[in-house]
Design a protein around this motif. Sequence first.
Motif, PDB file in Angstrom:
ATOM      1  N   UNK A  92      -3.199   9.509  -1.857  1.00  0.00           N
ATOM      2  CA  UNK A  92      -3.490   9.769  -3.265  1.00  0.00           C
ATOM      3  C   UNK A  92      -2.656  10.953  -3.739  1.00  0.00           C
ATOM      4  N   UNK A  93      -2.002  10.789  -4.887  1.00  0.00           N
ATOM      5  CA  UNK A  93      -1.183  11.854  -5.474  1.00  0.00           C
ATOM      6  C   UNK A  93      -1.699  12.166  -6.872  1.00  0.00           C
ATOM      7  N   UNK A 110       9.980   0.006  -3.839  1.00  0.00           N
ATOM      8  CA  UNK A 110       8.526  -0.079  -3.843  1.00  0.00           C
ATOM      9  C   UNK A 110       8.102  -1.239  -4.721  1.00  0.00           C
ATOM     10  N   UNK A 111       6.852  -1.647  -4.556  1.00  0.00           N
ATOM     11  CA  UNK A 111       6.231  -2.660  -5.389  1.00  0.00           C
ATOM     12  C   UNK A 111       5.084  -2.004  -6.122  1.00  0.00           C
ATOM     13  N   UNK A 112       5.019  -2.206  -7.426  1.00  0.00           N
ATOM     14  CA  UNK A 112       3.918  -1.681  -8.223  1.00  0.00           C
ATOM     15  C   UNK A 112       2.822  -2.739  -8.256  1.00  0.00           C
ATOM     16  N   UNK A 113       1.645  -2.378  -7.777  1.00  0.00           N
ATOM     17  CA  UNK A 113       0.506  -3.288  -7.748  1.00  0.00           C
ATOM     18  C   UNK A 113      -0.549  -2.808  -8.733  1.00  0.00           C
ATOM     19  N   UNK A 114      -1.191  -3.724  -9.391  1.00  0.00           N
ATOM     20  CA  UNK A 114      -2.300  -3.381 -10.277  1.00  0.00           C
ATOM     21  C   UNK A 114      -3.595  -3.633  -9.514  1.00  0.00           C
ATOM     22  N   UNK A 115      -4.549  -2.707  -9.671  1.00  0.00           N
ATOM     23  CA  UNK A 115      -5.825  -2.811  -8.971  1.00  0.00           C
ATOM     24  C   UNK A 115      -6.808  -3.709  -9.706  1.00  0.00           C
ATOM     25  N   UNK A 116      -8.005  -3.788  -9.177  1.00  0.00           N
ATOM     26  CA  UNK A 116      -9.035  -4.632  -9.769  1.00  0.00           C
ATOM     27  C   UNK A 116      -9.699  -3.989 -10.976  1.00  0.00           C
ATOM     28  N   UNK A 118      -9.650  -1.575 -14.470  1.00  0.00           N
ATOM     29  CA  UNK A 118      -8.671  -1.283 -15.516  1.00  0.00           C
ATOM     30  C   UNK A 118      -7.975   0.063 -15.294  1.00  0.00           C
ATOM     31  N   UNK A 119      -6.661   0.040 -15.405  1.00  0.00           N
ATOM     32  CA  UNK A 119      -5.870   1.255 -15.285  1.00  0.00           C
ATOM     33  C   UNK A 119      -5.518   1.675 -13.879  1.00  0.00           C
ATOM     34  N   UNK A 120      -6.017   0.974 -12.870  1.00  0.00           N
ATOM     35  CA  UNK A 120      -5.678   1.378 -11.502  1.00  0.00           C
ATOM     36  C   UNK A 120      -4.386   0.686 -11.071  1.00  0.00           C
ATOM     37  N   UNK A 121      -3.460   1.510 -10.618  1.00  0.00           N
ATOM     38  CA  UNK A 121      -2.168   1.028 -10.131  1.00  0.00           C
ATOM     39  C   UNK A 121      -1.855   1.737  -8.825  1.00  0.00           C
ATOM     40  N   UNK A 122      -0.988   1.121  -8.025  1.00  0.00           N
ATOM     41  CA  UNK A 122      -0.563   1.733  -6.777  1.00  0.00           C
ATOM     42  C   UNK A 122       0.842   1.278  -6.440  1.00  0.00           C
ATOM     43  N   UNK A 123       1.547   2.114  -5.708  1.00  0.00           N
ATOM     44  CA  UNK A 123       2.874   1.778  -5.201  1.00  0.00           C
ATOM     45  C   UNK A 123       2.730   1.406  -3.740  1.00  0.00           C
ATOM     46  N   UNK A 124       3.409   0.342  -3.339  1.00  0.00           N
ATOM     47  CA  UNK A 124       3.419  -0.046  -1.936  1.00  0.00           C
ATOM     48  C   UNK A 124       4.860  -0.004  -1.464  1.00  0.00           C
ATOM     49  N   UNK A 125       5.090   0.676  -0.344  1.00  0.00           N
ATOM     50  CA  UNK A 125       6.454   0.814   0.165  1.00  0.00           C
ATOM     51  C   UNK A 125       6.449   1.028   1.659  1.00  0.00           C
ATOM     52  N   UNK A 126       7.625   0.856   2.243  1.00  0.00           N
ATOM     53  CA  UNK A 126       7.841   1.110   3.667  1.00  0.00           C
ATOM     54  C   UNK A 126       8.546   2.447   3.814  1.00  0.00           C
ATOM     55  N   UNK A 132       3.839   1.072   6.522  1.00  0.00           N
ATOM     56  CA  UNK A 132       3.470   0.722   5.151  1.00  0.00           C
ATOM     57  C   UNK A 132       2.641   1.823   4.517  1.00  0.00           C
ATOM     58  N   UNK A 133       2.945   2.152   3.267  1.00  0.00           N
ATOM     59  CA  UNK A 133       2.195   3.147   2.503  1.00  0.00           C
ATOM     60  C   UNK A 133       1.669   2.519   1.231  1.00  0.00           C
ATOM     61  N   UNK A 134       0.463   2.891   0.856  1.00  0.00           N
ATOM     62  CA  UNK A 134      -0.107   2.496  -0.432  1.00  0.00           C
ATOM     63  C   UNK A 134      -0.443   3.798  -1.152  1.00  0.00           C
ATOM     64  N   UNK A 135       0.314   4.090  -2.198  1.00  0.00           N
ATOM     65  CA  UNK A 135       0.195   5.366  -2.909  1.00  0.00           C
ATOM     66  C   UNK A 135      -0.505   5.112  -4.223  1.00  0.00           C
ATOM     67  N   UNK A 136      -1.584   5.840  -4.452  1.00  0.00           N
ATOM     68  CA  UNK A 136      -2.340   5.692  -5.685  1.00  0.00           C
ATOM     69  C   UNK A 136      -2.531   7.066  -6.326  1.00  0.00           C
TER      70      UNK A 136
END
Length: 142
Positions: A92-93, A110-116, A118-126, A132-136
């Motif tokens: 978390x940042x 990275x891939x920008x993913x939208x969460x379940x 409203x307004x939640x997003x995360x970056x997924x990258x190697x 694998x990292x999931x940054x929110x």
Amino acid sequence: MELDPPGPPLRLAADGRKRLPEPLGVNLLAVADVRLPALKEHEADLCLLYEKILGLERVRGPLAFRADNFVLYFDVVEKLPQNREYRYTGIEVMDLALVAKKCPAAKLEFTLQRGLTPGSEMLELLDAAGNWLRISEFRRIG
């Protein structure tokens, strides 16, 4: 009613307590310290990502980075294990958009993913070591 005459000016003594370090503004989403494998030649790339882009603090000694809550250790190995688990390490940042702006300059895809919710997003990258990292972003309440 009469007022008392003003007294001498108030002088404050210096605060002798030890100063606490400022929070880093980055958390690992874990229940304990995290250990990930890495090759020795990836050290510079890992430092760029975890220190400069994500804002973790480098720990003296082994290849490790400190977040506000836990430490992320890298076990330096000669060869990466064959049967690795490909789970995301959650981070978390404070500002996800700033991290997304810094990634292309460091040649990180990275891939920008939208969460379940409203307004939640995360970056997924190697990272450079293939982890694998999931940054929110911190979720502010109120």
